[in-house]
Design an enzyme around this catalytic site. Structure first.
Site, PDB file in Angstrom:
ATOM      1  N   HIS A 241       0.855  -1.196   0.000  1.00  0.00           N
ATOM      2  CA  HIS A 241       0.000   0.000   0.000  1.00  0.00           C
ATOM      3  C   HIS A 241       0.883   1.235   0.000  1.00  0.00           C
ATOM      4  O   HIS A 241       1.966   1.223   0.587  1.00  0.00           O
ATOM      5  CB  HIS A 241      -0.922   0.028   1.236  1.00  0.00           C
ATOM      6  CG  HIS A 241      -2.051   0.990   1.107  1.00  0.00           C
ATOM      7  ND1 HIS A 241      -1.951   2.313   1.483  1.00  0.00           N
ATOM      8  CD2 HIS A 241      -3.308   0.829   0.608  1.00  0.00           C
ATOM      9  CE1 HIS A 241      -3.099   2.920   1.227  1.00  0.00           C
ATOM     10  NE2 HIS A 241      -3.937   2.043   0.690  1.00  0.00           N
ATOM     11  N   GLU A 295      -7.849  -4.794  -0.653  1.00  0.00           N
ATOM     12  CA  GLU A 295      -8.411  -5.411  -1.858  1.00  0.00           C
ATOM     13  C   GLU A 295      -8.427  -6.933  -1.774  1.00  0.00           C
ATOM     14  O   GLU A 295      -9.260  -7.588  -2.389  1.00  0.00           O
ATOM     15  CB  GLU A 295      -7.636  -4.963  -3.101  1.00  0.00           C
ATOM     16  CG  GLU A 295      -7.588  -3.457  -3.303  1.00  0.00           C
ATOM     17  CD  GLU A 295      -8.948  -2.831  -3.564  1.00  0.00           C
ATOM     18  OE1 GLU A 295      -9.970  -3.528  -3.479  1.00  0.00           O
ATOM     19  OE2 GLU A 295      -8.982  -1.621  -3.838  1.00  0.00           O
TER      20      GLU A 295
HETATM   21  N1  ACO Z   1       4.088  -7.601  -4.930  1.00  0.00           N
HETATM   22  C1  ACO Z   1       5.419  -7.647  -5.162  1.00  0.00           C
HETATM   23  N2  ACO Z   1       6.243  -6.610  -4.991  1.00  0.00           N
HETATM   24  C2  ACO Z   1       5.693  -5.479  -4.545  1.00  0.00           C
HETATM   25  C3  ACO Z   1       4.318  -5.357  -4.265  1.00  0.00           C
HETATM   26  C4  ACO Z   1       3.520  -6.486  -4.471  1.00  0.00           C
HETATM   27  N3  ACO Z   1       2.189  -6.465  -4.242  1.00  0.00           N
HETATM   28  N4  ACO Z   1       4.050  -4.112  -3.853  1.00  0.00           N
HETATM   29  C5  ACO Z   1       5.225  -3.456  -3.880  1.00  0.00           C
HETATM   30  N5  ACO Z   1       6.211  -4.271  -4.295  1.00  0.00           N
HETATM   31  C6  ACO Z   1       7.614  -3.954  -4.448  1.00  0.00           C
HETATM   32  C7  ACO Z   1       7.811  -3.149  -5.730  1.00  0.00           C
HETATM   33  O1  ACO Z   1       8.077  -4.014  -6.813  1.00  0.00           O
HETATM   34  C8  ACO Z   1       8.991  -2.280  -5.371  1.00  0.00           C
HETATM   35  O2  ACO Z   1      10.167  -3.024  -5.575  1.00  0.00           O
HETATM   36  P1  ACO Z   1      11.464  -2.335  -6.259  1.00  0.00           P
HETATM   37  O3  ACO Z   1      11.856  -1.244  -5.291  1.00  0.00           O
HETATM   38  O4  ACO Z   1      12.431  -3.465  -6.358  1.00  0.00           O
HETATM   39  O5  ACO Z   1      10.977  -1.818  -7.570  1.00  0.00           O
HETATM   40  C9  ACO Z   1       8.806  -2.018  -3.878  1.00  0.00           C
HETATM   41  O6  ACO Z   1       8.008  -3.097  -3.390  1.00  0.00           O
HETATM   42  C10 ACO Z   1       8.110  -0.712  -3.579  1.00  0.00           C
HETATM   43  O7  ACO Z   1       7.030  -0.568  -4.498  1.00  0.00           O
HETATM   44  P2  ACO Z   1       6.262   0.778  -4.763  1.00  0.00           P
HETATM   45  O8  ACO Z   1       5.603   0.708  -6.105  1.00  0.00           O
HETATM   46  O9  ACO Z   1       7.152   1.932  -4.466  1.00  0.00           O
HETATM   47  O10 ACO Z   1       5.191   0.695  -3.684  1.00  0.00           O
HETATM   48  P3  ACO Z   1       3.965   1.635  -3.599  1.00  0.00           P
HETATM   49  O11 ACO Z   1       3.789   1.841  -2.177  1.00  0.00           O
HETATM   50  O12 ACO Z   1       4.071   2.808  -4.465  1.00  0.00           O
HETATM   51  O13 ACO Z   1       2.834   0.713  -4.247  1.00  0.00           O
HETATM   52  C11 ACO Z   1       0.868  -0.481  -4.584  1.00  0.00           C
HETATM   53  C12 ACO Z   1       1.635   0.479  -3.660  1.00  0.00           C
HETATM   54  C13 ACO Z   1       0.608   0.171  -5.932  1.00  0.00           C
HETATM   55  C14 ACO Z   1      -0.477  -0.813  -3.932  1.00  0.00           C
HETATM   56  C15 ACO Z   1       1.702  -1.769  -4.751  1.00  0.00           C
HETATM   57  O14 ACO Z   1       2.014  -2.331  -3.500  1.00  0.00           O
HETATM   58  C16 ACO Z   1       1.024  -2.771  -5.655  1.00  0.00           C
HETATM   59  O15 ACO Z   1       1.135  -2.676  -6.880  1.00  0.00           O
HETATM   60  N6  ACO Z   1       0.288  -3.797  -5.077  1.00  0.00           N
HETATM   61  C17 ACO Z   1      -0.374  -4.787  -5.855  1.00  0.00           C
HETATM   62  C18 ACO Z   1      -1.709  -4.246  -6.422  1.00  0.00           C
HETATM   63  C19 ACO Z   1      -2.751  -4.005  -5.329  1.00  0.00           C
HETATM   64  O16 ACO Z   1      -2.925  -4.806  -4.406  1.00  0.00           O
HETATM   65  N7  ACO Z   1      -3.450  -2.873  -5.404  1.00  0.00           N
HETATM   66  C20 ACO Z   1      -4.478  -2.470  -4.435  1.00  0.00           C
HETATM   67  C21 ACO Z   1      -3.939  -1.471  -3.475  1.00  0.00           C
HETATM   68  S1  ACO Z   1      -5.081  -1.065  -2.186  1.00  0.00           S
HETATM   69  C22 ACO Z   1      -5.923   0.276  -2.755  1.00  0.00           C
HETATM   70  O17 ACO Z   1      -5.424   0.992  -3.577  1.00  0.00           O
HETATM   71  C23 ACO Z   1      -7.330   0.618  -2.270  1.00  0.00           C
END
Ligand code: ACO
Length: 353
Positions: A241, A295
């Site tokens: 998140h 989610e």
């Molecule tokens: N699975 C695997 N790796 C992940 C995940 C995940 N679900 N979430 C983050 N990471 C990793 C990223 O790949 C990144 O790695 P890197 O630094 O090697 O590139 C690191 O963790 C940080 O990721 P960010 O994109 O900076 O994290 P951010 O906090 O911006 O992203 C998000 C949040 C978009 C929700 C992300 O965790 C994600 O894509 N999750 C999966 C989709 C999802 O569940 N969405 C619903 C969110 S809840 C809502 O919006 C109401």
């Protein structure tokens, strides 16, 4: 400078606060664990809208709004048969009056509750079931779906609608506030929010959680399938998140609601998959807390209540409408137009030759 507005305070609100470090969601002075599972959708609507209109909305008024919205708009259902469900709900909402009255606010809350079931039935070639204003909001939604409803499923749907009712200045709520700041009507503000909620980075995530569980198939396959996803650089759906650095409190509220429904093979698979996913994410990113988000359990709960995955975003709108309206009113009453600046990075006018 904050491209994307991260960390920018764009509004003052007395509605809700998201504390990402403590993992706490506060709605009008109540923490989510004091509300979820203990209050109904009607009670949280009254909590959100209470002092923003001349009257506090009641369950009776919301029931009457469900009946009115059905009487006004059901005749338009057939002409929307070729639109995706979310777009059809938005098109129906666009037909509501555009003013700032409590009556219109209640029609906006009632519209997705009445039309998601009606449109789902239309997709199956069935006639829409008219609302019963005497029932509770959630019991009536489940009845209009035409599926067997009981107190446990109505309570689970209440927990979902309460859990997602408001969540700080998320993208759709901000969109609603921007429109309201121009003193446009509530329907215009809520329609802006519908547009923002539709995107996969906001309200469109829960469907893919079920797709991921389908790919896993059985508990033994969770480890190899999820590991392969991570090795391909894919994200595990329903984890991580932007704001929460600890577990999303909404995930716990929905997991508790799910625990009160009859067990199913999909729920058992999901619980086993969650354990594996959290272990693999900790292995992959030991320094970046990646926990289960709202989610993951939204997908399971709405699936267990009989909503198909293409309806999940519209069911989210059912829950969030009260929050959108409250924010729109709060913004309009502040009297301040939202008008940020942009940084021009294009070419400057050429000097005359
Ligand atoms: N699975 C695997 N790796 C992940 C995940 C995940 N679900 N979430 C983050 N990471 C990793 C990223 O790949 C990144 O790695 P890197 O630094 O090697 O590139 C690191 O963790 C940080 O990721 P960010 O994109 O900076 O994290 P951010 O906090 O911006 O992203 C998000 C949040 C978009 C929700 C992300 O965790 C994600 O894509 N999750 C999966 C989709 C999802 O569940 N969405 C619903 C969110 S809840 C809502 O919006 C109401």
């Amino acid at each position: 400078m904050a491209i994307g507005l991260d960390d920018v305070v764009a509004a003052e609100t007395a509605l809700s606060d998201v504390d990402g470090l403590a993992g706490r969601l506060t709605v009008r002075g109540w923490s989510l664990d004091q509300l979820a599972g203990r209050t109904s959708a009607e009670e949280v609507l009254a909590l959100l809208l209470g002092d923003l209109f001349d009257e506090v909305p009641t369950a009776v008024a919301l029931g009457a709004a469900r009946a009115e919205v059905f009487n006004r708009l059901a005749l338009f259902l057939p002409e929307l048969h070729d639109l995706p469900l979310y777009d059809a709900v938005r098109a129906l909402v666009a037909r509501l009056p555009d003013d700032t009255s409590l009556d219109t606010a209640l029609l906006l809350v009632a519209a997705p509750a009445v039309f998601v079931p009606a449109l789902l039935r239309q997709q199956d070639g069935l006639t829409a079931i008219a609302p019963d204003p005497a029932l509770s909001h959630t019991a009536d939604i489940l009845r209009m779906l035409g599926r067997p409803a009981n107190a446990a499923s109505a309570a689970a749907l209440d927990t979902y609608l309460v859990t997602v009712a408001d969540h700080g200045l998320n993208a759709s709520t901000f969109a609603a506030r921007v429109v309201a700041s121009t003193q446009a009507g509530l329907t215009s503000s809520v329609l802006a929010a519908y547009g923002a909620l539709k995107g996969p980075l906001h309200g469109g995530a829960p469907g893919p959680v079920l797709d991921m569980l389908d790919a896993v198939g059985t508990a033994e396959r969770a480890e190899p399938v999820l590991r392969a996803m991570l090795e391909r650089g894919e994200r595990l759906m329903g984890f991580g998140h932007r704001i929460y650095r600890v577990r999303d409190p909404r995930a716990d509220a929905l997991k508790a609601a799910l625990g009160k429904l009859p067990p199913s093979p999909r729920i058992e698979l999901a619980l086993a998959t969650e354990v594996v996913a959290l272990r693999l994410l900790r292995e992959k990113k030991p320094d970046r807390p990646l926990e289960t988000n709202v989610e993951f359990f939204t997908a399971l709960l709405l699936d267990a209540l009989g909503f198909p995955r293409d309806a999940f975003t519209a069911v989210f709108a059912m829950g969030r409408s009260g929050g959108w309206i409250a924010h729109a009113r709060e913004q309009a009453m502040s009297g301040r137009l939202i008008r940020p600046k942009s940084l021009y990075v294009g070419p400057r006018p050429r000097e005359a030759a």
